[in-house]
Design a protein around this motif. Structure first.
Motif, PDB file in Angstrom:
ATOM      1  N   ARG A  60      15.554  25.280   9.668  1.00  0.00           N
ATOM      2  CA  ARG A  60      16.683  24.348   9.681  1.00  0.00           C
ATOM      3  C   ARG A  60      16.251  22.914   9.394  1.00  0.00           C
ATOM      4  O   ARG A  60      17.052  21.991   9.482  1.00  0.00           O
ATOM      5  CB  ARG A  60      17.391  24.380  11.043  1.00  0.00           C
ATOM      6  N   THR A  61      14.966  22.711   9.049  1.00  0.00           N
ATOM      7  CA  THR A  61      14.416  21.370   8.903  1.00  0.00           C
ATOM      8  C   THR A  61      13.951  21.119   7.469  1.00  0.00           C
ATOM      9  O   THR A  61      13.389  22.007   6.834  1.00  0.00           O
ATOM     10  CB  THR A  61      13.217  21.195   9.871  1.00  0.00           C
ATOM     11  N   VAL A  62      14.203  19.899   6.982  1.00  0.00           N
ATOM     12  CA  VAL A  62      13.711  19.501   5.663  1.00  0.00           C
ATOM     13  C   VAL A  62      12.766  18.310   5.804  1.00  0.00           C
ATOM     14  O   VAL A  62      12.892  17.504   6.730  1.00  0.00           O
ATOM     15  CB  VAL A  62      14.845  19.133   4.675  1.00  0.00           C
ATOM     16  N   TYR A  63      11.827  18.241   4.875  1.00  0.00           N
ATOM     17  CA  TYR A  63      10.921  17.102   4.736  1.00  0.00           C
ATOM     18  C   TYR A  63      11.587  16.143   3.753  1.00  0.00           C
ATOM     19  O   TYR A  63      12.083  16.563   2.706  1.00  0.00           O
ATOM     20  CB  TYR A  63       9.579  17.589   4.184  1.00  0.00           C
ATOM     21  N   VAL A  64      11.626  14.863   4.087  1.00  0.00           N
ATOM     22  CA  VAL A  64      12.207  13.850   3.203  1.00  0.00           C
ATOM     23  C   VAL A  64      11.123  12.800   2.956  1.00  0.00           C
ATOM     24  O   VAL A  64      10.699  12.112   3.884  1.00  0.00           O
ATOM     25  CB  VAL A  64      13.453  13.192   3.827  1.00  0.00           C
ATOM     26  N   GLY A  65      10.677  12.695   1.722  1.00  0.00           N
ATOM     27  CA  GLY A  65       9.603  11.771   1.400  1.00  0.00           C
ATOM     28  C   GLY A  65      10.035  10.657   0.473  1.00  0.00           C
ATOM     29  O   GLY A  65      11.175  10.620  -0.002  1.00  0.00           O
ATOM     30  N   ASN A  66       9.109   9.733   0.219  1.00  0.00           N
ATOM     31  CA  ASN A  66       9.295   8.593  -0.665  1.00  0.00           C
ATOM     32  C   ASN A  66      10.306   7.586  -0.106  1.00  0.00           C
ATOM     33  O   ASN A  66      11.066   6.979  -0.853  1.00  0.00           O
ATOM     34  CB  ASN A  66       9.693   9.030  -2.080  1.00  0.00           C
ATOM     35  N   LEU A  67      10.294   7.405   1.210  1.00  0.00           N
ATOM     36  CA  LEU A  67      11.209   6.468   1.855  1.00  0.00           C
ATOM     37  C   LEU A  67      10.587   5.081   1.910  1.00  0.00           C
ATOM     38  O   LEU A  67       9.398   4.943   2.206  1.00  0.00           O
ATOM     39  CB  LEU A  67      11.525   6.945   3.278  1.00  0.00           C
ATOM     40  N   ALA A 116      21.049  20.024   1.429  1.00  0.00           N
ATOM     41  CA  ALA A 116      20.150  18.863   1.539  1.00  0.00           C
ATOM     42  C   ALA A 116      19.140  18.869   0.402  1.00  0.00           C
ATOM     43  O   ALA A 116      18.839  17.820  -0.189  1.00  0.00           O
ATOM     44  CB  ALA A 116      19.441  18.876   2.894  1.00  0.00           C
ATOM     45  N   LEU A 117      18.600  20.041   0.068  1.00  0.00           N
ATOM     46  CA  LEU A 117      17.614  20.151  -1.015  1.00  0.00           C
ATOM     47  C   LEU A 117      18.204  19.706  -2.357  1.00  0.00           C
ATOM     48  O   LEU A 117      17.477  19.236  -3.235  1.00  0.00           O
ATOM     49  CB  LEU A 117      17.087  21.576  -1.120  1.00  0.00           C
ATOM     50  N   ALA A 118      19.510  19.844  -2.509  1.00  0.00           N
ATOM     51  CA  ALA A 118      20.173  19.434  -3.746  1.00  0.00           C
ATOM     52  C   ALA A 118      20.095  17.926  -3.963  1.00  0.00           C
ATOM     53  O   ALA A 118      20.276  17.446  -5.079  1.00  0.00           O
ATOM     54  CB  ALA A 118      21.638  19.890  -3.736  1.00  0.00           C
ATOM     55  N   PHE A 119      19.800  17.152  -2.919  1.00  0.00           N
ATOM     56  CA  PHE A 119      19.682  15.701  -3.031  1.00  0.00           C
ATOM     57  C   PHE A 119      18.275  15.256  -3.444  1.00  0.00           C
ATOM     58  O   PHE A 119      17.996  14.058  -3.521  1.00  0.00           O
ATOM     59  CB  PHE A 119      20.068  15.016  -1.721  1.00  0.00           C
ATOM     60  N   ASN A 120      17.387  16.194  -3.711  1.00  0.00           N
ATOM     61  CA  ASN A 120      16.046  15.845  -4.194  1.00  0.00           C
ATOM     62  C   ASN A 120      16.180  15.035  -5.482  1.00  0.00           C
ATOM     63  O   ASN A 120      16.869  15.448  -6.410  1.00  0.00           O
ATOM     64  CB  ASN A 120      15.219  17.106  -4.443  1.00  0.00           C
ATOM     65  N   GLY A 121      15.555  13.871  -5.529  1.00  0.00           N
ATOM     66  CA  GLY A 121      15.611  13.017  -6.716  1.00  0.00           C
ATOM     67  C   GLY A 121      16.723  11.989  -6.696  1.00  0.00           C
ATOM     68  O   GLY A 121      16.726  11.066  -7.514  1.00  0.00           O
ATOM     69  N   VAL A 122      17.670  12.108  -5.775  1.00  0.00           N
ATOM     70  CA  VAL A 122      18.770  11.145  -5.675  1.00  0.00           C
ATOM     71  C   VAL A 122      18.221   9.825  -5.132  1.00  0.00           C
ATOM     72  O   VAL A 122      17.366   9.806  -4.253  1.00  0.00           O
ATOM     73  CB  VAL A 122      19.890  11.697  -4.754  1.00  0.00           C
ATOM     74  N   MET A 123      18.695   8.716  -5.664  1.00  0.00           N
ATOM     75  CA  MET A 123      18.234   7.404  -5.220  1.00  0.00           C
ATOM     76  C   MET A 123      18.746   7.122  -3.807  1.00  0.00           C
ATOM     77  O   MET A 123      19.924   7.291  -3.510  1.00  0.00           O
ATOM     78  CB  MET A 123      18.723   6.305  -6.167  1.00  0.00           C
ATOM     79  N   PHE A 124      17.824   6.704  -2.954  1.00  0.00           N
ATOM     80  CA  PHE A 124      18.143   6.284  -1.584  1.00  0.00           C
ATOM     81  C   PHE A 124      17.562   4.886  -1.454  1.00  0.00           C
ATOM     82  O   PHE A 124      16.346   4.724  -1.352  1.00  0.00           O
ATOM     83  CB  PHE A 124      17.523   7.250  -0.572  1.00  0.00           C
ATOM     84  N   GLY A 125      18.429   3.895  -1.508  1.00  0.00           N
ATOM     85  CA  GLY A 125      17.938   2.525  -1.590  1.00  0.00           C
ATOM     86  C   GLY A 125      17.316   2.328  -2.952  1.00  0.00           C
ATOM     87  O   GLY A 125      17.946   2.565  -3.985  1.00  0.00           O
ATOM     88  N   ASP A 126      16.044   1.953  -2.972  1.00  0.00           N
ATOM     89  CA  ASP A 126      15.366   1.676  -4.237  1.00  0.00           C
ATOM     90  C   ASP A 126      14.412   2.784  -4.679  1.00  0.00           C
ATOM     91  O   ASP A 126      13.626   2.596  -5.596  1.00  0.00           O
ATOM     92  CB  ASP A 126      14.600   0.356  -4.135  1.00  0.00           C
ATOM     93  N   ARG A 127      14.482   3.970  -4.038  1.00  0.00           N
ATOM     94  CA  ARG A 127      13.527   5.037  -4.350  1.00  0.00           C
ATOM     95  C   ARG A 127      14.231   6.398  -4.458  1.00  0.00           C
ATOM     96  O   ARG A 127      15.151   6.685  -3.698  1.00  0.00           O
ATOM     97  CB  ARG A 127      12.464   5.139  -3.265  1.00  0.00           C
ATOM     98  N   PRO A 128      13.734   7.264  -5.346  1.00  0.00           N
ATOM     99  CA  PRO A 128      14.287   8.628  -5.400  1.00  0.00           C
ATOM    100  C   PRO A 128      13.749   9.463  -4.240  1.00  0.00           C
ATOM    101  O   PRO A 128      12.555   9.433  -3.945  1.00  0.00           O
ATOM    102  CB  PRO A 128      13.796   9.158  -6.751  1.00  0.00           C
ATOM    103  N   LEU A 129      14.629  10.168  -3.574  1.00  0.00           N
ATOM    104  CA  LEU A 129      14.220  11.023  -2.454  1.00  0.00           C
ATOM    105  C   LEU A 129      13.387  12.200  -2.936  1.00  0.00           C
ATOM    106  O   LEU A 129      13.631  12.746  -4.015  1.00  0.00           O
ATOM    107  CB  LEU A 129      15.448  11.568  -1.729  1.00  0.00           C
ATOM    108  N   LYS A 130      12.424  12.594  -2.121  1.00  0.00           N
ATOM    109  CA  LYS A 130      11.638  13.806  -2.343  1.00  0.00           C
ATOM    110  C   LYS A 130      11.962  14.724  -1.163  1.00  0.00           C
ATOM    111  O   LYS A 130      11.536  14.464  -0.037  1.00  0.00           O
ATOM    112  CB  LYS A 130      10.133  13.513  -2.355  1.00  0.00           C
ATOM    113  N   ILE A 131      12.740  15.764  -1.408  1.00  0.00           N
ATOM    114  CA  ILE A 131      13.200  16.640  -0.323  1.00  0.00           C
ATOM    115  C   ILE A 131      12.679  18.050  -0.556  1.00  0.00           C
ATOM    116  O   ILE A 131      12.834  18.604  -1.645  1.00  0.00           O
ATOM    117  CB  ILE A 131      14.737  16.655  -0.219  1.00  0.00           C
ATOM    118  N   ASN A 132      12.049  18.603   0.476  1.00  0.00           N
ATOM    119  CA  ASN A 132      11.501  19.959   0.416  1.00  0.00           C
ATOM    120  C   ASN A 132      11.759  20.661   1.742  1.00  0.00           C
ATOM    121  O   ASN A 132      12.078  20.022   2.746  1.00  0.00           O
ATOM    122  CB  ASN A 132       9.981  19.917   0.190  1.00  0.00           C
ATOM    123  N   HIS A 133      11.566  21.977   1.725  1.00  0.00           N
ATOM    124  CA  HIS A 133      11.570  22.723   2.982  1.00  0.00           C
ATOM    125  C   HIS A 133      10.453  22.176   3.859  1.00  0.00           C
ATOM    126  O   HIS A 133       9.384  21.808   3.363  1.00  0.00           O
ATOM    127  CB  HIS A 133      11.297  24.217   2.736  1.00  0.00           C
TER     128      HIS A 133
END
Length: 189
Positions: A60-67, A116-133
């Motif tokens: 039920r958890t995702v990793y969100v990187g590039n914040l 949530a994984l579908a938002f991988n690459g979407v801009m969050f602020g000034d950076r694209p999100l990196k979302i993985n399992h």
């Protein structure tokens, strides 16, 4: 199709102001054409020795990187990911002194993870999100027993009463000379 979803969702959310909630539930098969007809959500294999009681939590958890370390908060992530499902917990991680950090977002159910994984690459602020399992569960603070919570509340209330005494002393200077004030820092005076 799955490679276009981040672009589609990013456009809907950021350009049109449409939240994912108004789009309704996305069938899992629309997110990944390899999903079987049984409707199972594909999951990566669990790595290493994992406590069996934590497997559902990991799923039920995702990793969100590039914040962005300077501007991204857990509250912002909570609000952002509420679009895809009920968020149970957000944990910021990584070195705050580095330009980027990462986080883990735990949802109430596994069906929120593909959205949530579908938002991988979407801009969050000034950076694209990196979302993985996620490969691990979020380390959460220990829950307090009722006795420990009562003790902590008692200590906090003691500090509040001390602060009230100092405020009263500042407002009524004569009160200070006629009353003994004691606290943990200065002793009694």
């Amino acid at each position: 199709l799955s490679s276009l979803l981040p672009l589609i969702f990013g456009f809907c959310v950021f350009q049109l102001g449409v939240s994912l909630g108004t789009l309704g539930a996305i069938p899992a098969a629309a997110l990944d054409p390899n999903i079987t007809a049984l409707g199972e959500i594909p999951q990566p294999p669990i790595m290493g020795n994992v406590d069996p009681s934590k497997i559902d939590e990991i799923r039920r958890t995702v990793y969100v990187g590039n914040l962005n370390s300077q501007t991204t908060t857990a509250d912002q992530l909570l609000e952002f990911f509420k679009q895809v499902g009920e968020v149970k917990f957000v944990r910021m991680a990584g070195d705050e002194t580095q330009p980027t950090r990462f986080a883990f977002v735990e949802f109430a159910d596994q069906n929120s993870v593909p959205r949530a994984l579908a938002f991988n690459g979407v801009m969050f602020g000034d950076r694209p999100l990196k979302i993985n399992h996620s490969n691990n569960a979020i380390v959460k603070p220990p829950e307090m027993t009722p006795q420990a919570a009562a003790k902590e509340l008692e200590e906090v209330m003691k500090r509040v009463r001390e602060a009230q005494s100092f405020i009263s002393a500042a407002i009524e200077p004569g009160w200070l000379h006629s009353t003994s004030i004691c606290n943990d820092f200065l002793g009694c005076f």
